[in-house]
Design a protein around this motif. Structure first.
Motif, PDB file in Angstrom:
ATOM      1  N   LEU A 286       4.880   0.724   0.343  1.00 39.76           N
ATOM      2  CA  LEU A 286       5.428  -0.259   1.260  1.00 39.76           C
ATOM      3  C   LEU A 286       5.045  -1.653   0.784  1.00 39.76           C
ATOM      4  O   LEU A 286       3.942  -1.879   0.291  1.00 39.76           O
ATOM      5  CB  LEU A 286       4.901  -0.042   2.682  1.00 39.76           C
ATOM      6  CG  LEU A 286       5.111   1.354   3.284  1.00 39.76           C
ATOM      7  CD1 LEU A 286       4.624   1.379   4.729  1.00 39.76           C
ATOM      8  CD2 LEU A 286       6.568   1.772   3.204  1.00 39.76           C
ATOM      9  N   LEU A 287       5.970  -2.586   0.938  1.00 39.38           N
ATOM     10  CA  LEU A 287       5.746  -3.967   0.532  1.00 39.38           C
ATOM     11  C   LEU A 287       6.228  -4.888   1.642  1.00 39.38           C
ATOM     12  O   LEU A 287       7.375  -4.789   2.088  1.00 39.38           O
ATOM     13  CB  LEU A 287       6.504  -4.270  -0.762  1.00 39.38           C
ATOM     14  CG  LEU A 287       6.508  -5.729  -1.242  1.00 39.38           C
ATOM     15  CD1 LEU A 287       5.092  -6.181  -1.599  1.00 39.38           C
ATOM     16  CD2 LEU A 287       7.443  -5.887  -2.445  1.00 39.38           C
ATOM     17  N   LEU A 288       5.340  -5.753   2.107  1.00 43.83           N
ATOM     18  CA  LEU A 288       5.670  -6.752   3.128  1.00 43.83           C
ATOM     19  C   LEU A 288       5.366  -8.119   2.545  1.00 43.83           C
ATOM     20  O   LEU A 288       4.236  -8.375   2.106  1.00 43.83           O
ATOM     21  CB  LEU A 288       4.840  -6.518   4.390  1.00 43.83           C
ATOM     22  CG  LEU A 288       5.032  -7.511   5.550  1.00 43.83           C
ATOM     23  CD1 LEU A 288       6.433  -7.394   6.144  1.00 43.83           C
ATOM     24  CD2 LEU A 288       3.974  -7.279   6.627  1.00 43.83           C
TER      25      LEU A 288
ATOM     26  N   ALA B 184      10.496  -0.444   0.977  1.00 38.45           N
ATOM     27  CA  ALA B 184       9.734   0.720   0.540  1.00 38.45           C
ATOM     28  C   ALA B 184      10.345   1.206  -0.761  1.00 38.45           C
ATOM     29  O   ALA B 184      11.549   1.054  -0.995  1.00 38.45           O
ATOM     30  CB  ALA B 184       9.758   1.819   1.591  1.00 38.45           C
ATOM     31  N   MET B 185       9.500   1.794  -1.598  1.00 40.78           N
ATOM     32  CA  MET B 185       9.970   2.246  -2.916  1.00 40.78           C
ATOM     33  C   MET B 185       9.234   3.529  -3.309  1.00 40.78           C
ATOM     34  O   MET B 185       8.178   3.844  -2.739  1.00 40.78           O
ATOM     35  CB  MET B 185       9.728   1.151  -3.960  1.00 40.78           C
ATOM     36  CG  MET B 185       8.270   0.822  -4.204  1.00 40.78           C
ATOM     37  SD  MET B 185       7.998  -0.713  -5.149  1.00 40.78           S
ATOM     38  CE  MET B 185       8.267  -1.939  -3.848  1.00 40.78           C
ATOM     39  N   PRO B 186       9.753   4.265  -4.275  1.00 37.75           N
ATOM     40  CA  PRO B 186       9.083   5.501  -4.696  1.00 37.75           C
ATOM     41  C   PRO B 186       7.736   5.220  -5.354  1.00 37.75           C
ATOM     42  O   PRO B 186       7.500   4.140  -5.892  1.00 37.75           O
ATOM     43  CB  PRO B 186      10.062   6.103  -5.716  1.00 37.75           C
ATOM     44  CG  PRO B 186      11.347   5.362  -5.540  1.00 37.75           C
ATOM     45  CD  PRO B 186      11.003   4.027  -5.019  1.00 37.75           C
ATOM     46  N   VAL B 187       6.864   6.222  -5.309  1.00 32.51           N
ATOM     47  CA  VAL B 187       5.606   6.191  -6.060  1.00 32.51           C
ATOM     48  C   VAL B 187       5.763   7.200  -7.194  1.00 32.51           C
ATOM     49  O   VAL B 187       5.787   8.410  -6.941  1.00 32.51           O
ATOM     50  CB  VAL B 187       4.408   6.560  -5.170  1.00 32.51           C
ATOM     51  CG1 VAL B 187       3.128   6.615  -5.999  1.00 32.51           C
ATOM     52  CG2 VAL B 187       4.260   5.571  -4.019  1.00 32.51           C
ATOM     53  N   PRO B 188       5.909   6.752  -8.429  1.00 30.72           N
ATOM     54  CA  PRO B 188       6.120   7.687  -9.537  1.00 30.72           C
ATOM     55  C   PRO B 188       5.040   8.752  -9.597  1.00 30.72           C
ATOM     56  O   PRO B 188       3.844   8.457  -9.505  1.00 30.72           O
ATOM     57  CB  PRO B 188       6.065   6.771 -10.775  1.00 30.72           C
ATOM     58  CG  PRO B 188       6.501   5.434 -10.267  1.00 30.72           C
ATOM     59  CD  PRO B 188       5.934   5.341  -8.876  1.00 30.72           C
ATOM     60  N   GLY B 189       5.473   9.995  -9.692  1.00 30.66           N
ATOM     61  CA  GLY B 189       4.542  11.108  -9.769  1.00 30.66           C
ATOM     62  C   GLY B 189       4.067  11.632  -8.431  1.00 30.66           C
ATOM     63  O   GLY B 189       3.351  12.631  -8.378  1.00 30.66           O
TER      64      GLY B 189
ATOM     65  N   PHE C  86       0.847  -1.189   0.000  1.00 28.52           N
ATOM     66  CA  PHE C  86       0.000   0.000   0.000  1.00 28.52           C
ATOM     67  C   PHE C  86       0.880   1.236   0.000  1.00 28.52           C
ATOM     68  O   PHE C  86       2.079   1.169   0.305  1.00 28.52           O
ATOM     69  CB  PHE C  86      -0.944   0.008   1.205  1.00 28.52           C
ATOM     70  CG  PHE C  86      -0.262  -0.207   2.536  1.00 28.52           C
ATOM     71  CD1 PHE C  86       0.266   0.852   3.257  1.00 28.52           C
ATOM     72  CD2 PHE C  86      -0.155  -1.492   3.068  1.00 28.52           C
ATOM     73  CE1 PHE C  86       0.892   0.648   4.478  1.00 28.52           C
ATOM     74  CE2 PHE C  86       0.470  -1.709   4.287  1.00 28.52           C
ATOM     75  CZ  PHE C  86       0.987  -0.640   4.996  1.00 28.52           C
ATOM     76  N   GLU C  87       0.260   2.384  -0.327  1.00 26.41           N
ATOM     77  CA  GLU C  87       0.970   3.660  -0.330  1.00 26.41           C
ATOM     78  C   GLU C  87       0.716   4.404   0.973  1.00 26.41           C
ATOM     79  O   GLU C  87      -0.375   4.324   1.540  1.00 26.41           O
ATOM     80  CB  GLU C  87       0.490   4.532  -1.490  1.00 26.41           C
ATOM     81  CG  GLU C  87       0.848   4.040  -2.858  1.00 26.41           C
ATOM     82  CD  GLU C  87       0.348   4.991  -3.938  1.00 26.41           C
ATOM     83  OE1 GLU C  87       0.078   6.175  -3.605  1.00 26.41           O
ATOM     84  OE2 GLU C  87       0.205   4.559  -5.090  1.00 26.41           O
ATOM     85  N   VAL C  88       1.736   5.132   1.442  1.00 30.02           N
ATOM     86  CA  VAL C  88       1.593   5.991   2.613  1.00 30.02           C
ATOM     87  C   VAL C  88       2.401   7.262   2.387  1.00 30.02           C
ATOM     88  O   VAL C  88       3.260   7.325   1.499  1.00 30.02           O
ATOM     89  CB  VAL C  88       2.077   5.301   3.912  1.00 30.02           C
ATOM     90  CG1 VAL C  88       1.239   4.085   4.236  1.00 30.02           C
ATOM     91  CG2 VAL C  88       3.560   4.950   3.815  1.00 30.02           C
TER      92      VAL C  88
END
Length: 230
Positions: free
Chosen positions: A82-84, A70-75, A28-30
């Motif tokens: 986040l990835l678990l 965790a990784m960037p969200v383009p834009g 999910f994004e945070v």
């Protein structure tokens, strides 16, 4: 929890962990400021920071292990994804209040990591391997947009977007094969409609991601790190 400032490295790491048995996940994004608190929570609840020998002991005891990044969200520079991911285990055997049982784990086949999915795909030499692909939702979106541009003959806009997609999407084997199929279709359509040769990217000469970066090969040996991606 490892933060990857490069989307390709994050997806490489997720792919490697999936091949090592981390086959369920949540994502999910945070807001970026929430990344560290959630990472600490996951470390306490799921042992994402455990050393290899403790992970091995948990495996011997038939308990799940987890890995997070965790990784960037383009834009969206103020947000992160986040990835678990976790290994196979009988969660019903754990205590009812266990945090492992509260999460809505998705099997890797249904796990969408932004615009991407983990998938088993057939390679040109005929064998099949796990790789990264664009999600069906993403492919449908590209097809609808490109078709709308082609239908009105806006070839300049189509070519700009095609070139942008080739530059933007990490060229894992699965992504490359998807874009190759799409580009071949639009190259033929362009030639048919305009009578000119396709001036866009050559579908048969798209970039290639050949190997895992050692920095993304979590705890792997040098030989494991150099295995070719699907």
């Amino acid at each position: 929890m490892t933060f990857y400032d490069d989307l390709t490295k994050a997806l490489r790491a997720a792919l490697m962990m999936a091949t090592r048995g981390y086959i369920y996940g949540i994502t999910f994004e945070v807001a970026k400021e929430r990344m560290e608190p959630i990472g600490l929570k996951w470390a306490e609840a799921f042992g994402t920071g455990l050393p290899p020998w403790k992970r091995h002991q948990r495996k011997l005891n038939k308990l799940p292990n987890a890995w997070a990044c965790a990784m960037p969200v383009p834009g969206s520079p103020g947000r992160v994804r986040l990835l678990l991911m976790r290994t196979e285990a009988d969660l019903d055997a754990l205590e009812p209040g266990s945090p492992w049982r509260r999460e809505k784990w998705q099997p890797w086949q249904r796990l969408e990591i932004g615009d991407f999915v983990l998938a088993v795909d057939q390679r040109p030499r005929g064998d099949r391997a796990m790789t990264i692909k664009l999600s069906p939702r993403c492919v449908r979106g590209l097809e609808r947009y490109w078709r709308s541009l082609a239908d009105v003959g806006n070839w300049d806009a189509l070519l700009r977007d095609v070139r942008g997609a080739v530059r933007f999407y990490p060229m894992f084997g699965g992504v490359r094969r998807q874009l190759r199929r799409l580009l071949r279709g639009y190259a033929k359509l362009y030639t048919k409609k305009t009578g000119n040769e396709w001036p866009g990217p050559n579908p048969d000469q798209l970039p290639v991601i050949l190997k895992f970066d050692e920095c993304a090969a979590i705890g792997s040996s040098r030989d494991q790190a150099r295995r070719e991606l699907a």
